[in-house]
Design an enzyme around this catalytic site. Sequence first.
Site, short mmCIF file in Angstrom:
data_model
loop_
_atom_site.label_atom_id
_atom_site.label_comp_id
_atom_site.label_asym_id
_atom_site.label_seq_id
_atom_site.Cartn_x
_atom_site.Cartn_y
_atom_site.Cartn_z
N GLU A 14 0.78 -0.95 0.03
CA GLU A 14 -0.19 -0.17 0.12
C GLU A 14 1.00 1.29 0.16
OE1 GLU A 14 -4.09 -0.47 2.03
OE2 GLU A 14 -2.64 -1.36 3.29
N GLU A 34 -4.79 -9.04 3.23
CA GLU A 34 -5.47 -8.84 4.69
C GLU A 34 -6.75 -9.59 4.65
OE1 GLU A 34 -2.94 -5.16 3.89
OE2 GLU A 34 -4.12 -6.66 2.66
#
Length: 160
Positions: A14, A34
Site C-alpha cells: 500500500e 489482509e
Amino acid sequence: IAAVNGYAMGGGLEFALACDIRVVEEQAQMALPEARVGLLPCAGGTQRLSWLVGEAWASKMILCNERITAATAEKIGLAQEVVPRGESLKRAVELAHQVAKQSPSSVTACKKLIRGARERAMNPQLPHERELFVDLFDTQDQVEGVQAFLEKREPEWKNA
C-alpha cells in the site's frame, strides 16, 4: 518513487501504491493478504490497486490472496520497471534526478492532474488541464525552460 527490493505485503504494498512510480527488483513479491486474516487493505489498497491494474487483477490479488512476482507486476502495470537484485534504490534515485530536472511548478501541476484523473471524469478535467497549462506561462520556470532549450543548456529552475 518506490524502490521495492523484497516482499511488499499488505501495508508495504500500500505504501508503494501511494507512490507515483514503482521500481521493483526481480526477486520481489507483492500481495495484499489482509482478507486471509479477516481484514481488508485499509490504506488505499483496494482503491489504488484497482486504479492501477484494473478491477480483475485487483480482485484476484485481494480476494484470492494472490502473491505476484516482479515480472507479473510489470506486466499488469503495477511496476514501471523491473531491475536486477540490489539495483532498485539506485534506479529510483536516477528517476528522482530525472524528475528534479523538470520545472517544479510543471511537475506539481502534472501530478495534480494525473491524480485528479483517478477521482474525476475526463471531460470536466480537460478545462482544468488547460487552465493549469495557461497558468504555467506566468512562471519564471516556463520562460527559463524555453530559453534553456533554445540555448541548448540545462535550465535553472526558479519556481518551487
